[in-house]
Design a protein around this motif. Sequence first.
Motif, PDB file in Angstrom:
ATOM      1  N   UNK A   1       0.818  -1.226   0.000  1.00 28.12           N
ATOM      2  CA  UNK A   1       0.000   0.000   0.000  1.00 28.12           C
ATOM      3  C   UNK A   1       0.849   1.272   0.000  1.00 28.12           C
ATOM      4  N   UNK A   2       1.939   1.352   0.820  1.00 29.71           N
ATOM      5  CA  UNK A   2       2.777   2.551   0.720  1.00 29.71           C
ATOM      6  C   UNK A   2       3.360   2.772  -0.668  1.00 29.71           C
ATOM      7  N   UNK A   3       3.691   1.688  -1.399  1.00 22.99           N
ATOM      8  CA  UNK A   3       4.218   1.866  -2.751  1.00 22.99           C
ATOM      9  C   UNK A   3       3.139   2.364  -3.711  1.00 22.99           C
ATOM     10  N   UNK A   4       1.908   1.908  -3.504  1.00 24.58           N
ATOM     11  CA  UNK A   4       0.817   2.454  -4.312  1.00 24.58           C
ATOM     12  C   UNK A   4       0.696   3.956  -4.063  1.00 24.58           C
ATOM     13  N   UNK A   5       0.729   4.343  -2.782  1.00 17.45           N
ATOM     14  CA  UNK A   5       0.641   5.770  -2.444  1.00 17.45           C
ATOM     15  C   UNK A   5       1.831   6.541  -3.006  1.00 17.45           C
ATOM     16  N   UNK A   6       3.042   5.961  -2.887  1.00 19.61           N
ATOM     17  CA  UNK A   6       4.234   6.632  -3.401  1.00 19.61           C
ATOM     18  C   UNK A   6       4.176   6.770  -4.911  1.00 19.61           C
ATOM     19  N   UNK A   7       3.713   5.707  -5.590  1.00 16.08           N
ATOM     20  CA  UNK A   7       3.586   5.781  -7.047  1.00 16.08           C
ATOM     21  C   UNK A   7       2.578   6.825  -7.469  1.00 16.08           C
ATOM     22  N   UNK A   8       1.449   6.882  -6.763  1.00 13.05           N
ATOM     23  CA  UNK A   8       0.438   7.899  -7.085  1.00 13.05           C
ATOM     24  C   UNK A   8       0.971   9.301  -6.821  1.00 13.05           C
ATOM     25  N   UNK A   9       1.682   9.458  -5.713  1.00 14.90           N
ATOM     26  CA  UNK A   9       2.268  10.769  -5.421  1.00 14.90           C
ATOM     27  C   UNK A   9       3.300  11.176  -6.446  1.00 14.90           C
ATOM     28  N   UNK A  10       4.162  10.226  -6.841  1.00 16.07           N
ATOM     29  CA  UNK A  10       5.211  10.524  -7.821  1.00 16.07           C
ATOM     30  C   UNK A  10       4.616  10.857  -9.181  1.00 16.07           C
ATOM     31  N   UNK A  11       3.613  10.077  -9.622  1.00 12.44           N
ATOM     32  CA  UNK A  11       3.013  10.337 -10.924  1.00 12.44           C
ATOM     33  C   UNK A  11       2.259  11.667 -10.939  1.00 12.44           C
ATOM     34  N   UNK A  12       1.589  11.985  -9.829  1.00 15.18           N
ATOM     35  CA  UNK A  12       0.910  13.281  -9.754  1.00 15.18           C
ATOM     36  C   UNK A  12       1.915  14.420  -9.890  1.00 15.18           C
ATOM     37  N   UNK A  13       3.045  14.287  -9.185  1.00 11.01           N
ATOM     38  CA  UNK A  13       4.089  15.317  -9.283  1.00 11.01           C
ATOM     39  C   UNK A  13       4.663  15.389 -10.690  1.00 11.01           C
ATOM     40  N   UNK A  14       4.858  14.224 -11.326  1.00  6.67           N
ATOM     41  CA  UNK A  14       5.420  14.212 -12.673  1.00  6.67           C
ATOM     42  C   UNK A  14       4.455  14.828 -13.684  1.00  6.67           C
ATOM     43  N   UNK A  15       3.159  14.576 -13.506  1.00  7.42           N
ATOM     44  CA  UNK A  15       2.174  15.095 -14.453  1.00  7.42           C
ATOM     45  C   UNK A  15       1.966  16.599 -14.308  1.00  7.42           C
ATOM     46  N   UNK A  16       2.034  17.090 -13.077  1.00 11.08           N
ATOM     47  CA  UNK A  16       1.736  18.499 -12.823  1.00 11.08           C
ATOM     48  C   UNK A  16       2.978  19.371 -12.709  1.00 11.08           C
ATOM     49  N   UNK A  17       4.135  18.754 -12.528  1.00  5.54           N
ATOM     50  CA  UNK A  17       5.375  19.497 -12.362  1.00  5.54           C
ATOM     51  C   UNK A  17       6.488  18.675 -13.010  1.00  5.54           C
ATOM     52  N   UNK A  18       7.719  19.095 -12.815  1.00  4.88           N
ATOM     53  CA  UNK A  18       8.852  18.344 -13.364  1.00  4.88           C
ATOM     54  C   UNK A  18       9.930  18.195 -12.302  1.00  4.88           C
ATOM     55  N   UNK A  19       9.650  17.405 -11.231  1.00  2.00           N
ATOM     56  CA  UNK A  19      10.682  17.225 -10.205  1.00  2.00           C
ATOM     57  C   UNK A  19      11.885  16.483 -10.774  1.00  2.00           C
ATOM     58  N   UNK A  20      13.056  17.004 -10.562  1.00  6.04           N
ATOM     59  CA  UNK A  20      14.246  16.390 -11.130  1.00  6.04           C
ATOM     60  C   UNK A  20      15.462  16.699 -10.274  1.00  6.04           C
ATOM     61  N   UNK A  21      16.268  15.669 -10.058  1.00  5.09           N
ATOM     62  CA  UNK A  21      17.534  15.849  -9.368  1.00  5.09           C
ATOM     63  C   UNK A  21      18.691  15.849 -10.368  1.00  5.09           C
ATOM     64  N   UNK A  22      18.373  15.932 -11.650  1.00  3.84           N
ATOM     65  CA  UNK A  22      19.418  15.999 -12.663  1.00  3.84           C
ATOM     66  C   UNK A  22      20.059  17.379 -12.614  1.00  3.84           C
TER      67      UNK A  22
END
Length: 429
Positions: A202-223
Motif C-alpha cells: 500500500x505505501x508503494x501504491x501511495x508513493x507511485x500515485x504521489x510521484x506520478x501526480x508530481x510528474x504530471x503536474x510538475x517536473x521534479x528532477x535531481x538531474x
Amino acid sequence: MTTDHAPPAPSPSAPESQLRLLLPQILPALVVGVAASLLFLGISALAEQFEEVLWDDLPDALGIGGFSSLWMISMLTATGIAVGLVVWKFPGHAGPDPAAEGLGGAPFAPGVVPGLLVASVLGLAGGVSLGPENPIIAANIALAYWLGRKAQPSLPGAAWVALASAATIGALFGTPVAAALVLSEALSAQPGRGSLWDRLFAPLVAAGAGAMTAQLLSTPSFDVGLPPLTDPGFGDVLAALVIASAAAVFGLAACYLFPYAHAAFQRLRHPMLMLPLGGLVLGLLGALGGHLTLFKGLAEVKELTSALGSWSSGELAKFAVVKLLALLVAASCGFVGGRIFPAVFIGSSFGLLAQALVPEVNPSVAVSSAVLGVLLATTRQGWISLFTGAVLAGSPDIIALLCLASLPAWLIVTGRPQLELDHQGHALH
C-alpha cells in the motif's frame, strides 16, 4: 493391513487471504498519494510565487539589488520575525521544536497543520537554509491520519502514517523508489507482520500515485547536469572512498555543534527573540556566502554545476562552510524545514571543492560521493543517502562506487551525534 493417508491438499486460503488484505488498501493509497502530492505541489508553488515577490519584484520596485548584502540581511531578519509570530500566535505553535523532529513521526493534531505550513512557506520563500520535506511530510501525516481514521476506521492508524510518508517522499523525489528504500529501513525493524513486500504494497501504491501526480503536474528532477561517468576505474573507487569519508567528517561537525547552538537559542526562551535573531544571523551568513547559500538548495546546486570549472577552490570552500553554518543556525533557532536539500548543496560544494583541488577526479564521482557522505552524517538514512547521490550523477555506473564509498563513511558516522535532538535537547546517536 495398512491404510495410506494422502497428504492434506494445500489450502488456497493463504494467498486468497493476502489478496483480500491487500486489494482494499489500493483505493485509500491512491487517494492519499494524489492528495499528498497536491499539497506538496501547492505549498511549493505558493512558496515560489512568494519568493519571486520578495526577492525580485519588491527589491526591483524599491530600486535595491535583490541579492545585495543589505537586502539579504533585512529579508532573513524579517523572515525570522514573521515565522516567530506564527510560532508564537498560531494554534499549536507550528508543531514541536523542529530540532527534535525527524523525517516523519507520530501524527500531530490537525490544528497544528495551518501554522506548520505557513511557517514552512515563509521560511522557503524568505531564503532560510531548510528544505520542505519535514513539514510537508508532517502535515500530510496529520491530515491523512485524521481524515483516514474518520473515513475508514478499520484501517490501523499506523497504515495512514505510512501511506502519507510514502506518498510525500514519492512526490518530493518524483519516484516511488526513494519511498520504498526509506520505508524498508523502518519496516525491517518490525518482524512478524508478513513479508516486507506485503507491508510495502500500500505505501508503494501511495508513493507511485504521489510521484506520478508530481510528474504530471510538475517536473521534479535531481538531474544537475553533471558529466556522465563511463568505465569507472580504480582511481574512481579511491576518489569515492576518500571524498565520501571526508564529507562525512565535515557533516559531523554540524552534528556535534547542533546541541550547543540549539541550547544557545533556547536560552532566549521566546520565538520572537529566537527566530528574528536566527534570521539576522542567516542574513549575515548570506551576505558572506552569496545568494547561492540561501534557500533550500536544489536550484542552487544546478546553478553551481552549470558553471562547472569556473569556481575557485576558495569560493567552493566558502559555499560549503557557509551553507553548513546556515543549516545549523536554521535548524537550531526554530525554523521549520528539512535537512536533506541543504545537505545536498553542502555535499555538492564539498565535492566540487575536492574536484577543483584534484582535477583528475570525475565531477560526478566527486559530487555524488560528497553528497552521500554529508547525508549519511546529517540524516543517518543509508538508503536515501545512496539514492540521492546516485540520482544526482544520473549514471548507473556510479551505484557500485557509492555502495563501496558508503562503507567507510558509515563507520565514521555510526554511533556519532546526528542532526536531530531528543525533546530534552540532547543529541540523538
